[in-house]
Write a protein that holds these residues in place. Structure first.
Motif, short mmCIF file in Angstrom:
data_model
loop_
_atom_site.label_atom_id
_atom_site.label_comp_id
_atom_site.label_asym_id
_atom_site.label_seq_id
_atom_site.Cartn_x
_atom_site.Cartn_y
_atom_site.Cartn_z
N ALA A 163 11.51 -22.77 28.17
CA ALA A 163 10.97 -22.65 26.72
C ALA A 163 11.70 -21.23 25.67
CB ALA A 163 9.44 -23.00 26.68
N ILE A 164 11.27 -19.79 26.53
CA ILE A 164 11.71 -18.76 25.72
C ILE A 164 13.38 -19.34 24.98
CG2 ILE A 164 12.15 -16.07 26.35
CD1 ILE A 164 9.39 -16.47 27.78
N ALA A 165 14.17 -19.89 26.45
CA ALA A 165 15.34 -19.11 25.98
C ALA A 165 16.22 -20.04 24.63
CB ALA A 165 16.80 -20.59 27.33
N LEU A 166 15.20 -21.44 24.74
CA LEU A 166 15.50 -22.57 23.87
C LEU A 166 15.02 -21.45 22.91
CD1 LEU A 166 16.52 -25.32 23.74
CD2 LEU A 166 14.40 -25.97 23.86
N ALA A 167 14.06 -21.30 22.81
CA ALA A 167 13.38 -20.74 21.25
C ALA A 167 14.04 -19.79 20.76
CB ALA A 167 11.67 -20.06 21.31
N ILE A 168 14.42 -18.62 21.43
CA ILE A 168 15.72 -18.22 21.22
C ILE A 168 17.31 -18.43 21.16
CG2 ILE A 168 17.72 -15.97 22.51
CD1 ILE A 168 14.93 -15.19 24.13
N GLU A 169 17.64 -19.42 21.22
CA GLU A 169 18.84 -20.11 20.72
C GLU A 169 18.65 -20.24 19.34
OE1 GLU A 169 20.11 -23.47 23.11
OE2 GLU A 169 21.67 -23.73 22.05
N CYS A 170 17.59 -21.17 18.96
CA CYS A 170 17.06 -21.58 17.53
C CYS A 170 16.70 -19.75 16.70
CB CYS A 170 15.32 -22.23 17.40
SG CYS A 170 14.82 -22.90 16.30
N GLU A 171 16.58 -19.12 17.26
CA GLU A 171 16.33 -18.00 15.92
C GLU A 171 18.01 -17.61 15.57
OE1 GLU A 171 14.46 -14.19 16.79
OE2 GLU A 171 13.83 -14.18 15.56
N ASP A 172 18.05 -17.56 16.82
CA ASP A 172 19.97 -16.06 16.65
C ASP A 172 20.61 -18.03 15.83
OD1 ASP A 172 19.05 -15.28 18.44
OD2 ASP A 172 19.88 -15.34 20.30
N ALA A 173 20.34 -19.11 16.00
CA ALA A 173 21.29 -19.57 15.02
C ALA A 173 21.11 -19.61 13.16
CB ALA A 173 21.23 -21.47 15.66
N ALA A 174 19.14 -18.97 13.57
CA ALA A 174 19.20 -19.21 12.23
C ALA A 174 19.50 -17.40 11.66
CB ALA A 174 17.88 -19.31 12.32
N ARG A 175 19.70 -16.22 12.50
CA ARG A 175 19.47 -15.39 12.58
C ARG A 175 20.77 -14.89 12.06
NH1 ARG A 175 17.70 -12.31 17.01
NH2 ARG A 175 17.89 -10.10 15.95
N PHE A 176 22.16 -15.37 12.92
CA PHE A 176 23.17 -15.11 12.84
C PHE A 176 24.19 -15.78 11.72
CE2 PHE A 176 21.77 -12.76 16.94
CZ PHE A 176 21.74 -11.82 15.86
N TYR A 177 23.16 -16.61 10.61
CA TYR A 177 24.29 -17.89 10.12
C TYR A 177 24.41 -17.05 9.40
CZ TYR A 177 24.61 -21.91 7.08
OH TYR A 177 24.84 -22.89 6.77
N HIS A 178 24.04 -16.21 8.88
CA HIS A 178 24.59 -15.15 7.23
C HIS A 178 24.67 -13.89 6.89
CE1 HIS A 178 25.51 -14.63 3.11
NE2 HIS A 178 26.18 -15.97 3.46
N ALA A 179 24.96 -13.54 7.18
CA ALA A 179 25.11 -11.93 6.16
C ALA A 179 23.88 -11.03 6.08
CB ALA A 179 26.04 -10.77 5.55
N GLU A 180 23.10 -12.23 4.68
CA GLU A 180 21.89 -12.73 4.51
C GLU A 180 21.06 -12.59 5.07
OE1 GLU A 180 23.51 -12.70 -0.71
OE2 GLU A 180 23.37 -14.15 0.47
N ILE A 181 21.33 -13.44 6.07
CA ILE A 181 19.65 -13.63 6.63
C ILE A 181 19.24 -12.40 7.13
CG2 ILE A 181 18.27 -14.88 8.71
CD1 ILE A 181 19.54 -16.45 6.34
N SER A 182 18.02 -11.74 6.62
CA SER A 182 17.43 -9.98 7.31
C SER A 182 16.67 -9.77 7.88
CB SER A 182 17.10 -9.63 5.42
OG SER A 182 16.13 -10.28 4.65
#
Lengths: 443, 479
Positions: free
Chosen positions: A130-149
């Motif tokens: 579950a942790i791995a899946l949640a991190i995969e999800c958050e990473d997809a958001a965090r590194f989507y664009h430079a303006e994600i701060s």
């Protein structure tokens, strides 16, 4: 199989509780038992934030002495406590008044058929997975664009509940149901403008969840598109409710035709049965027997059989949303809605979301509503909103710090179109809804 | 120590849990890499009575009890709870929770005697403060007296709620502290009809007291009179204006403005994470110099008050904004530790089944220099909002809303026509910079507030004097 054993055990306990109530002098009784188990894992900035193990239980009992009623509940299911809870309910019934409408449902309305609605799909996800899946999800958001701060994190929830209910009319049923979700919320910044948005996916069966990456990306996209939102000048214009916001609009409509508001006469749709409340093309119905859906159930909170039925057809109100008590207050019969509606569905038109934007042409697309601001008695409606200004069917810029206002009675009558961009994540299934004209207040 | 013994009697003794058992669970929880741990025991009894249609329609009695076990390491939290207060169950919960940190040596913990702290309410049991028959008599009297007030009254609904909540918190330093928290609330809703038009009015109140609160000084009958007055005002209301205008907020419950616009944005968790519109702004101007705002858990008997928070920290009067300058945030233990400040007694949780987080207690603005009439007189054209429903905020963008349930137009310095309820919307970080007059008439709300955050509800209080805001968006229909 294990669940079936548990259900049988709970059924025995419920029967004991009903017997205890009868022993204590109740002329009728109803009891419900639930057991819930779950795991929630949240991560933030690539690391674990919380791990929560959920394990809860509860008993609710209602007793009738003739037409006097008393209720009690407890989370302590020891035999002593169960006995005391029944006593507490009986004691209360000594002080409540005779109420000619109170009592168990009519025997002939109780559910007798219990098809498998495909609601129980335990997800044996381990904490690490579950942790791995949640991190995969958050990473997809965090590194989507430079303006994600920044990030509020991503979380995984998995939950199984077993509910059993019975009454002294001989109804005794139970079932297990699961619910799993994955959500993500991130922030974006551009200059002074800081915005946050989120996305989530929810399903009875984990295989039907959107992928972690998809959820993360959508959260990021939704956040980015809000940057540098501005207010609008005060005006009147057409308003397109996106599918998620539209379910709130339908929820207000359901509130207005619900028994409690009807018999208290505190609704703007008093005596509206068989009258035109929507335009002719609108068709709204209930689908309690959809396999695997979030609002599916063969019986309501009182054991009354749910119905596949029209609530609105040709724009005309065909039925109310009633429990046993509210139905009797109105001289009607329960519609199997103690506890609410089941997979309320509005028939969609031909247009997808882009088509709906074209239909809106120039006006406001609302994606988020804030605050209560709905007066059920009068239908007066005024809520905070955020969304986008649209011209010639094209999104121009994000807007916020505005309110939209009108009267629900008029708003429902002035629905112009319903999109086929349905949001299936809730108990109300609707696409986007276009309302002809509302008042916008802003700078 | 009296409170501690009371809580032991109501929570631990029925479950057969001894101090030695708590030490065992805590020792299981702790290891070298745990920064903080606690065990939260709770036993909460709740009753409600509802009178409607002239009869006592419903009554219920509810018991919620259980324990929550938590271990914190750095920014990581492990949490488990159970409705069963039993040693083997809680030891198992401790094992699950500890999995959040790398294994280390088990530590030994001995419970110690905690220092005394002030009590802001007596350890009353509201449910036992009146016999059931007396509770019924009270409801009946409110119902019949309210119905007599006006011939246009069609329906009266009266509800009475009492909570007797005992909590006990054991922390990793060996402290064992307890609180017994009474809470009562009564509400009166009336529906009036005139020429086929229906309107509703509602008033209620309460606090950390027992049911005598409603009987002394006839408080309960006052709720009925106020509900009727509001409903009748609404019968005459015309469409609310739309657009940006000067808004005067009345004293008391309109303080929900502070709760939404400022309060949530100043909770420690959002600021540690940098997700609030107020993040990193301590020492900056966020309000006009007329504004001083506090969060105060120490007001005797108020709905939002607590003697200790849900982590065992004594509550405080925390200055959030002083003369317009942001002074600090509201903290629980976790966020205080990570931000390197002291906890402020704002660590609250809905129940043993929820994790604590920074929450408000009673949030209010201190009084200013202006006579309230003078404030109204200074407005040429605007809105006077006297009463509100609920509100909501987006702490990141700072946008907040709150819904007026009773409002009037101000024309040439005079309150004129009543207008229909409307939502007001603004931006948290700048709404208070537009406060141009603050009244002398600080009032706290009557004791009805419930605040929701992350799905957890807790009772809170708000308050303020009459305030003039130069420019707030009013969401009416009359353009």
């Amino acid at each position: 199989m294990q669940n079936q054993e548990q259900i049988n055990q709970l059924k025995n306990t419920v029967q004991d509780i009903l017997d205890e109530a009868t022993k204590q002098g109740a002329s009728a009784a109803e009891a419900g038992l639930s057991q819930e188990n779950g795991l929630s894992v949240s991560v933030r900035l690539g690391d674990v934030e919380t791990i929560e193990h959920h394990c809860g239980q509860g008993l609710g009992v209602t007793v009738y002495f003739g037409q006097r009623k008393g209720s009690a509940s407890t989370t302590d299911l020891s035999p002593v406590s169960i006995k005391e809870t029944v006593s507490a309910a009986c004691s209360i019934a000594r002080y409540t008044s005779e109420d000619e409408c109170s009592g168990l449902p009519e025997q002939e309305l109780l559910a007798t058929e219990f098809p498998d609605l495909d609601l129980n799909h335990p997800w044996n996800v381990g904490v690490d997975e579950a942790i791995a899946l949640a991190i995969e999800c958050e990473d997809a958001a965090r590194f989507y664009h430079a303006e994600i701060s920044n990030s509020e994190g991503a979380s995984i929830n998995t939950h199984q509940g077993i509910r059993v209910m019975g009454n002294t009319l001989g109804f005794l049923q139970g079932y297990a149901a699961t619910r799993h979700s994955l959500s993500c919320s991130v922030l974006a910044q551009r200059g002074d403008s800081m915005q946050r948005d989120y996305w989530y996916t929810v399903a009875r069966n984990a295989v039907n969840l959107e992928s972690a990456v998809e959820v993360g990306k959508k959260a990021a996209e939704r956040t980015l598109r809000r940057l540098q939102a501005r207010s609008l000048s005060t005006r009147q214009c057409p308003v397109l409710y996106c599918a998620e916001a539209a379910s709130g609009l339908l929820s207000s409509f359901i509130g207005a035709i619900s028994g409690g508001n009807l018999y208290r006469k505190s609704t703007f749709l008093l005596d509206a049965l068989d009258t035109q409340v929507f335009p002719e093309f609108v068709h709204i119905h209930e689908q309690p027997y959809l396999k695997g859906a979030l609002g599916s159930s063969a019986y309501d909170g009182e054991g009354v059989a749910t119905q596949t039925r029209d609530i609105v057809s040709d724009g005309i109100l065909r039925g109310y949303v009633l429990s046993t008590y509210s139905a009797r207050k109105l001289g009607l019969r329960s519609t199997g809605n103690a506890g609410g509606v089941h997979n309320l569905t509005i028939d969609t038109g031909m247009l997808d979301f882009q088509g709906m934007l074209k239909e809106l042409n120039t006006g406001l697309l609302v994606t988020e509503l804030m605050g209560q601001g709905v007066n059920m008695v009068t239908g007066d409606y005024s809520r905070g909103a955020a969304g986008f200004w649209v011209e010639n069917g094209e999104i121009q810029y994000p807007v916020e710090e505005i309110t939209i206002a009108g009267n629900l009675k008029d708003m429902l009558k002035n629905v112009i179109a319903v999109g086929n961009d349905v949001d299936y994540r809730g108990n109300i299934r609707t696409g986007s809804i276009l309302v002809e004209r509302m008042s916008i207040a802003g700078e | 120590m009296e409170i501690l013994n009371l809580a032991r009697q109501s929570i631990l003794m029925p479950a057969g849990i001894q101090d030695g058992d708590i030490e065992k669970i805590m020792s299981r929880l702790l290891s070298s890499s745990v920064d903080a741990a606690d065990i939260y025991f709770q036993s909460s009894h709740f009753e409600s009575w509802v009178m409607e249609g002239g009869i006592i329609k419903e009554g219920s009695h509810n018991i919620e009890q259980g324990a929550g076990v938590r271990a914190v390491s750095g920014e990581k939290t492990g949490f488990a709870y159970s409705d069963r207060i039993e040693l083997p169950v809680l030891l198992e919960a401790a094992n699950n929770v500890k999995a959040i940190v790398r294994q280390g040596q088990e530590a030994q913990v001995g419970l110690t005697k905690a220092a005394n702290w002030p009590q802001y309410y007596a350890p009353l049991n509201p449910l036992k403060s009146l016999a059931d028959q007396q509770k019924i008599d009270l409801l009946r009297r409110v119902d019949s007296e309210t119905r007599k007030l006006d011939s246009r009254i069609e329906e009266v609904i009266v509800s009475l709620v009492g909570v007797h909540d005992s909590i006990l918190v054991a922390s990793q330093d060996g402290s064992l502290v307890a609180d017994v928290r009474p809470l009562v609330r009564m509400n009166v809703t009336v529906i009036v009809v005139q020429n086929g038009q229906r309107e509703q009015g509602s008033m209620g109140g309460g606090g950390r007291s027992d049911y005598s609160y409603f009987i002394d000084q006839n408080t309960a009958l006052e709720y009925g009179r106020e509900a009727v007055r509001q409903a009748l005002v609404n019968l005459e209301a015309v469409d609310a204006p739309a657009g940006n205008m000067t808004v005067v907020l009345g004293p008391g419950w309109p303080g929900i403005l502070l709760h939404e616009a400022i309060g949530h944005g100043l909770e420690g968790d959002f600021n540690r994470k940098g997700t609030s519109a107020f993040s990193g702004r301590v020492g900056e101007r966020v309000a006009s110099d007329l504004c001083t705002v506090v969060d105060d858990g120490t007001l005797p008997g108020r709905r939002g008050s607590l003697s200790i928070d849900d982590e065992g920290t004594p509550t405080e009067k925390t200055v959030l904004i002083k003369n317009g300058i942001l002074k600090g945030y509201m903290q629980d233990k976790l966020n205080a530790r990570l931000m390197g400040v002291k906890p402020t007694g704002n660590g609250r949780r809905e129940s043993y089944a929820h994790l604590p987080m920074p929450r408000m207690t009673n949030t209010y603005m201190l009084p200013g220099q202006h006579n309230p009439e003078e404030i109204i007189r200074s407005v040429k054209k605007g809105l006077y909002a006297k009463n509100f429903g609920g509100g909501q905020v987006d702490i990141t963008s700072g946008k907040f809303v709150f819904s007026a349930s009773e409002a009037y137009l101000i024309e040439n310095g005079k309150i004129t026509r009543a207008v229909k309820g409307a939502t007001l919307i603004g931006n948290g970080p700048d709404v208070l910079t537009r406060v141009s007059m603050v009244g002398t008439d600080l009032e706290l709300d009557s004791g009805v507030g419930t605040c929701g955050k992350d799905g957890q509800s807790v009772p809170v209080g708000v308050g303020q004097p009459t305030l003039k805001i130069d420019g707030l968006t009013v969401g009416g229909t009359s353009v």
